[in-house]
Design a protein around this motif. Structure first.
Motif, PDB file in Angstrom:
ATOM      1  N   ALA A 190       0.784  -1.177  -0.008  1.00 18.04           N
ATOM      2  CA  ALA A 190      -0.168  -0.003  -0.085  1.00 18.04           C
ATOM      3  C   ALA A 190       0.707   1.193  -0.022  1.00 18.04           C
ATOM      4  O   ALA A 190       1.838   1.189   0.544  1.00 18.04           O
ATOM      5  CB  ALA A 190      -0.817  -0.013   1.178  1.00 18.04           C
ATOM      6  N   ASN A 191       0.415   2.225  -0.575  1.00 15.35           N
ATOM      7  CA  ASN A 191       0.835   3.581  -0.687  1.00 15.35           C
ATOM      8  C   ASN A 191       0.525   4.550   0.286  1.00 15.35           C
ATOM      9  O   ASN A 191       1.179   5.358   0.883  1.00 15.35           O
ATOM     10  CB  ASN A 191       0.956   4.263  -2.112  1.00 15.35           C
ATOM     11  N   LEU A 192      -0.787   4.690   0.613  1.00 14.31           N
ATOM     12  CA  LEU A 192      -1.386   5.598   1.354  1.00 14.31           C
ATOM     13  C   LEU A 192      -1.197   5.300   2.742  1.00 14.31           C
ATOM     14  O   LEU A 192      -1.229   4.109   3.114  1.00 14.31           O
ATOM     15  CB  LEU A 192      -2.979   5.588   1.034  1.00 14.31           C
ATOM     16  N   SER A 244      -3.981   3.013   4.021  1.00 14.00           N
ATOM     17  CA  SER A 244      -4.020   1.711   3.768  1.00 14.00           C
ATOM     18  C   SER A 244      -3.033   1.085   4.479  1.00 14.00           C
ATOM     19  O   SER A 244      -3.411  -0.304   4.838  1.00 14.00           O
ATOM     20  CB  SER A 244      -3.804   1.714   2.177  1.00 14.00           C
ATOM     21  N   LYS A 245      -1.843   1.618   4.763  1.00 11.30           N
ATOM     22  CA  LYS A 245      -1.083   0.924   5.503  1.00 11.30           C
ATOM     23  C   LYS A 245      -1.353   0.715   6.990  1.00 11.30           C
ATOM     24  O   LYS A 245      -1.093  -0.344   7.541  1.00 11.30           O
ATOM     25  CB  LYS A 245       0.435   1.704   5.747  1.00 11.30           C
ATOM     26  N   LYS A 246      -2.003   1.633   7.497  1.00 12.57           N
ATOM     27  CA  LYS A 246      -2.779   1.421   8.721  1.00 12.57           C
ATOM     28  C   LYS A 246      -3.596   0.551   8.864  1.00 12.57           C
ATOM     29  O   LYS A 246      -3.852  -0.947   9.669  1.00 12.57           O
ATOM     30  CB  LYS A 246      -3.236   2.652   9.366  1.00 12.57           C
ATOM     31  N   ASP A 247      -4.680   0.259   7.561  1.00 10.90           N
ATOM     32  CA  ASP A 247      -5.597  -0.873   7.653  1.00 10.90           C
ATOM     33  C   ASP A 247      -5.011  -2.241   7.353  1.00 10.90           C
ATOM     34  O   ASP A 247      -5.351  -3.119   8.052  1.00 10.90           O
ATOM     35  CB  ASP A 247      -6.306  -0.677   6.043  1.00 10.90           C
ATOM     36  N   ILE A 248      -3.715  -2.063   7.054  1.00 16.08           N
ATOM     37  CA  ILE A 248      -2.986  -3.794   6.766  1.00 16.08           C
ATOM     38  C   ILE A 248      -2.574  -4.039   8.153  1.00 16.08           C
ATOM     39  O   ILE A 248      -2.689  -5.181   8.437  1.00 16.08           O
ATOM     40  CB  ILE A 248      -1.902  -3.507   5.690  1.00 16.08           C
TER      41      ILE A 248
END
Length: 86
Positions: free
Chosen positions: A2-4, A7-11
Motif C-alpha cells: 500500500a502507498n497511502l 491503507s498501511k494502517k488498515d493492513i
C-alpha cells in the motif's frame, strides 16, 4: 504494498484482527474435538461441561462476526444431539 498512510494502517489493523480471530477459531475447533472425545469415552459430566463451554464460545464468536451465525447454530445443534443422546 500500500502507498497511502491509511491503507498501511488498515493492513496493520487487519493483521491484528486476523491473529485474534485465528485464536478464537482454533479454540472452537479444539473444544469441538474435546466434545467428540468425551462422547467416545462416554464421560457424561465432562461432556456436558465441555459442550456448554463450546456453546458459549460459539455464541460469542457469532456475535463478534468471527464465524457466521448459521455456522454457530449448526454446531450448537450438533453438540445438543450428542448431549441428549448421552
Amino acid at each position: 504494498m500500500a502507498n497511502l498512510k491509511a491503507s498501511k494502517k488498515d493492513i496493520r489493523r487487519i493483521t491484528k484482527q486476523t491473529a485474534r480471530n485465528r485464536t478464537v477459531k482454533s479454540t472452537l475447533k479444539t473444544l469441538a474435538k474435546k466434545v467428540l472425545l468425551e462422547v467416545r469415552n462416554d464421560n457424561k459430566e465432562k461432556l456436558k461441561s465441555t459442550a456448554m463451554e463450546l456453546v458459549s464460545l460459539l455464541d460469542k464468536a457469532a456475535k463478534r462476526d468471527i464465524i457466521h451465525p448459521n455456522k454457530a447454530s449448526r454446531q450448537k445443534a450438533k453438540m445438543a444431539k450428542y448431549i441428549f443422546a448421552a
